[in-house]
Scaffold this motif. Sequence first.
Motif, PDB file in Angstrom:
ATOM      1  N   TRP A  11       0.580  -1.083   0.118  1.00 41.02           N
ATOM      2  CA  TRP A  11       0.546  -0.049   0.183  1.00 41.02           C
ATOM      3  C   TRP A  11       0.677   1.211  -0.066  1.00 41.02           C
ATOM      4  O   TRP A  11      -0.040   2.576  -0.795  1.00 41.02           O
ATOM      5  CB  TRP A  11      -0.905   0.269   1.239  1.00 41.02           C
ATOM      6  N   ARG A  12       2.119   0.927   0.486  1.00 40.33           N
ATOM      7  CA  ARG A  12       3.118   2.339   1.081  1.00 40.33           C
ATOM      8  C   ARG A  12       3.345   2.462  -0.564  1.00 40.33           C
ATOM      9  O   ARG A  12       3.790   3.677  -0.879  1.00 40.33           O
ATOM     10  CB  ARG A  12       3.733   2.408   1.491  1.00 40.33           C
ATOM     11  N   ARG A  15       1.394   4.209  -2.886  1.00 40.26           N
ATOM     12  CA  ARG A  15       0.375   5.534  -3.006  1.00 40.26           C
ATOM     13  C   ARG A  15       1.858   6.430  -3.329  1.00 40.26           C
ATOM     14  O   ARG A  15       1.546   7.808  -3.446  1.00 40.26           O
ATOM     15  CB  ARG A  15       0.004   5.697  -0.766  1.00 40.26           C
ATOM     16  N   PHE A  21      -1.885   6.759  -7.579  1.00 43.50           N
ATOM     17  CA  PHE A  21      -2.737   7.452  -6.259  1.00 43.50           C
ATOM     18  C   PHE A  21      -4.168   8.215  -7.034  1.00 43.50           C
ATOM     19  O   PHE A  21      -5.032   8.082  -6.708  1.00 43.50           O
ATOM     20  CB  PHE A  21      -1.799   7.343  -4.988  1.00 43.50           C
TER      21      PHE A  21
END
Length: 370
Positions: A11-12, A15, A21
């Motif tokens: 997820w990092r 993003r 994103f």
Amino acid sequence: MALNPLNARRWRNFRRNGRAFWSLWIFAVIFGLTLFAEVIANDKPILVQYRGEIFAPIINFYPETRFGGDFETEAIYRDPEVECLIISGGIEDCFDTPDEILSAIEQGSYGVGIEGFEQGWTIWPIIPYSFDTTVDRPGAAPLPPNAQNWLGTDDTKRDVLARVIYGFRLSIMFTLIVTFVASILGVLSGALQGYFGGVLDLVFQRFIEIWGATPQLYVIIIMFSILPRSFWLLVAISIAFGWTALVGVVRAEFLRARNLEYVRAAKALGVGNMTIMFRHMLPNAMVATLTMLPFIVTGAISILAGLDFLGFGLPSSSPSLGELTLQAKQNLQAPWLAFTAFFTFAIMLSLLVFIFEGVRDAFDPRKTFL
């Protein structure tokens, strides 16, 4: 719910990919709005207040007699006579001179409705047209954009913006269903072939070769000549021909991984085949699998639009972006149709490709965004 360390890292990474994103956010907002298309674009009011009662025409069916009319059919809320009946609380004179009574009510000189009931009101959507509503506007169709129809009308005087909103939702729902089911079938088939190999792999490969050589368009033409055209029939046919896209990629990854040390160790410890395949081997094949997803997604949208363009897609009454493209081709004197179709497809496909590129890179352990 907290994510495990692996998914938190993915997820990092997603993003940190700014293009993916923000594409996800923009797409989520657009798609979220289209999910409520009936509230945004509809030829029925959202709420109606009549004689102290509240009605929701976009959800429920109400005959004209419910508002003091004469017909048992559904009320045509844009009809001046029905509008007059609602606003005046059921004044019988509405059927004589509805325009005059509406004008008098607006000027505050008519008083309240019969039997002392308060005057009614209606709350309309931002776009007072559904995808199949014929616009009451003078001139020959297709009509150019104006304050009434922001993107103009098509060649049957239907509001283009309303059809784009409904068509966008229909295209995305079609794409999500086809992609999800076809991906599950393709991954399962490829995993079985690659892991077990042998006769199973040989038979599956020969079947896929024969099935892949079958012309999809001919099958659709034959099916639609026997069965009536419908959304779910088109979904079923698209899945039947689309599941093979991931088989080769997944099969190759499993063929490569089945002889690695961790697989041999798991077998020696007595771990079951399904656990080895889907808990240990499949995550390592996800990067290659996700690399193909943008092509499956864009392919599903293109198939739907192409079939609608050729006249073998959804029923003619459906809000189809492919049918809008066909109208643009047939009405070159109406450039707003071509511009609308082009920018709708360009924005939709670009956002989806950027999102899935970010998902692919997030699952790739070799990539980290700074």
